[in-house]
Write an enzyme that holds these catalytic residues in place. Structure first.
Site, short mmCIF file in Angstrom:
data_model
loop_
_atom_site.label_atom_id
_atom_site.label_comp_id
_atom_site.label_asym_id
_atom_site.label_seq_id
_atom_site.Cartn_x
_atom_site.Cartn_y
_atom_site.Cartn_z
CB SER A 304 40.14 30.91 43.58
OG SER A 304 41.44 31.29 43.26
CE LYS A 329 40.90 32.89 39.52
NZ LYS A 329 42.23 32.46 39.97
CD GLN A 333 44.70 34.66 38.86
OE1 GLN A 333 44.27 34.36 39.96
NE2 GLN A 333 44.53 33.88 37.80
#
Length: 481
Positions: A304, A329, A333
């Site tokens: 991420s 990733k 979000q």
């Protein structure tokens, strides 16, 4: 196995990898949405369960089950529902500080084991040690409880006390200790100067990208620059992600102002460039940071936000990546607060590298691929019990794998205690000069304590960290050019 950092407050494993990147703080919906007519069936089911089911279940539990079900139906591991308690734990994970006792916990076969107490924390001061097993909190036994339930028992207001009973395998006894909950710093950046062939190199570890990570980064790197370092190793191995604004600020110190460090793409496909903004940093500091040679250490646990860092530095040729391919990733979000105190987190955007590559499920390749030393990467577990030839257990399998990696001759790794396993254990005991207490019992608490101590010392010796050694050597080569 799940692990948490407890102040108590960091959920790793399922929650942490899912934490991903955030645009900003948790958000409230902009306006009230119309009621979906199909949702009436949820109310019908709720009423039927309350009136007809022979199993009594509270309404809020049923509602939470429905919310979790909706999030799960998306089939996205990063879209999820958090209860009120889970949402608070999640916020604490990325906050500057949290309130608690200061322990890192892991769950293994239903047991809650202390990985380590935080330095100078209430837990450390009370005498908690690595491998202690929590068995009771304020008179409540924890067997059969979930990690979330245990955390709820340990958490409380600053200044309040909690009494915890632990079982200590090394002493084969239970110990009760009372401690006062306190504010514990959630430091995410640490640094030191390492000498490589008489050259000073800065080594910075970033555990995750939290609320104050950028401030910590500036403080730690400024300290290193004052010690006249010639290069910088940034270690984001097992860094699961965090806030986008934190990694953006960090990149603004090592890339030129206005550089695109990533692209954000929404559900409609519209793409927005994200650029560095260095105007808020000291000019002299930026001049040095923009020129210093950098190597980034990454592994399959780098995900991420840490991949945003690696992707940007690799994309602009600003740093070389050492280690193995990252997690992969590539989604972002956002979270919205719900009226019941819980939160709904949804994947709302993709992020792409400066070269417009979407790394989701693919990861970012290292420039220099180096697999880690197997024993350094070996996961330690708490061990207890007594075993002899003919027994079979997970503890025996763990021991067989550990001894094999330590160089002892082992012919099977399946947990069956055969004659060759016994010979290897006996040889280890002889090497470590361990006294035998019971006849024909060679695998006991004395053996297990020694084995874990041996593994811990091996893992902590940086000479055994092949990726670190290669990163520093590679950096030194770039410095000398």
């Amino acid at each position: 196995m799940r692990k948490i950092m407890a102040g108590v407050g960091v959920l790793a494993s399922s929650l942490l990898l899912g934490s991903g990147i955030y645009f900003d703080w948790f958000k409230l919906g902009d306006k009230e949405e119309p009621v979906v007519t199909e949702a009436e069936s949820i109310n019908e089911a709720l009423n039927l369960i309350e009136k007809k089911s022979v199993y009594s279940t509270k309404k809020d539990v049923l509602v939470e089950g429905a919310l979790r079900g909706m999030a799960d139906a998306i089939k996205d591991p990063y879209s999820t529902y958090y209860s009120k308690e889970e949402a608070e734990q999640h916020r604490q994970m990325l906050a500057e500080e949290r309130v608690g006792i200061g322990i890192e916990l892991t769950e293994n076969n239903g047991k809650f084991i202390i990985v380590s107490p935080v330095r100078s924390s209430p837990a450390e001061k009370a005498g908690m040690r690595s491998l202690d097993e929590i068995v009771q909190v304020d008179g409540v036994r924890v067997d059969g409880k979930s990690m979330s339930e245990l955390m709820h028992l340990i958490q409380g207001e600053k200044g309040t006390k909690v009494t915890i009973v632990v079982y200590r395998p090394s002493e084969d006894k239970h110990i009760k200790m009372t401690m006062e909950r306190a504010a514990i710093s959630n430091k995410t950046v640490s640094s030191e100067v390492v000498k490589v062939e008489d050259t000073s190199i800065g080594y910075v570890t970033i555990s995750l990208f939290g609320e104050k990570t950028a401030n910590e980064w500036v403080a730690e790197t400024s300290k290193l620059l004052r010690k006249d370092i010639k290069g910088l190793v940034i270690d984001v191995r097992d860094n699961p992600g965090g806030y986008l604004h934190s990694v953006a600020a960090l990149l603004s110190t090592v890339l030129e102002n206005g550089k695109v460090f990533a692209y954000m793409q929404n559900a409609e496909g519209a793409m927005e460039p994200l650029k560095t903004e260095s105007k808020s940093f000291d000019e002299k500091y930026l001049q040095t940071m923009n020129k210093i040679p950098i190597v980034v250490l990454q592994n399959q646990g780098s995900a991420s936000a840490s991949e945003v860092l690696s992707g940007a530095l690799k994309g602009w040729g600003r740093a070389s990546l050492v280690g193995v391919k990252s997690f992969g990733k590539g989604t972002v979000q956002e979270s919205w607060s719900l009226s019941n105190g819980g939160e709904l987190k949804l994947s709302t955007n993709k992020w792409l590298t400066p070269k417009r590559e979407w790394i989701h499920g693919q990861g970012i390749e290292a420039n220099l691929v180096i697999e880690q030393n197997e024993l350094v990467a070996f996961q330690m577990h708490p061990l207890s019990g007594k075993f002899k030839v003919g027994d079979m257990s997970e503890e025996i399998s763990y021991t067989q794998n550990a001894l094999k990696k330590l160089g002892y001759k082992i012919t099977r790794l399946d947990g069956y205690f055969d004659d060759t396993t016994e010979e290897a254990v006996k040889l280890y005991r002889k090497d470590k000069e361990l006294k035998q207490v019971e006849e024909n019992i060679y695998m006991d608490s004395t053996f297990f304590n020694s084995l874990n101590d041996t593994l811990k010392k091996y893992k902590e010796d940086r000479q055994n960290d092949l990726q670190f050694q290669m990163a520093t050597s590679f950096l030194l080569h770039n410095i000398e050019q």
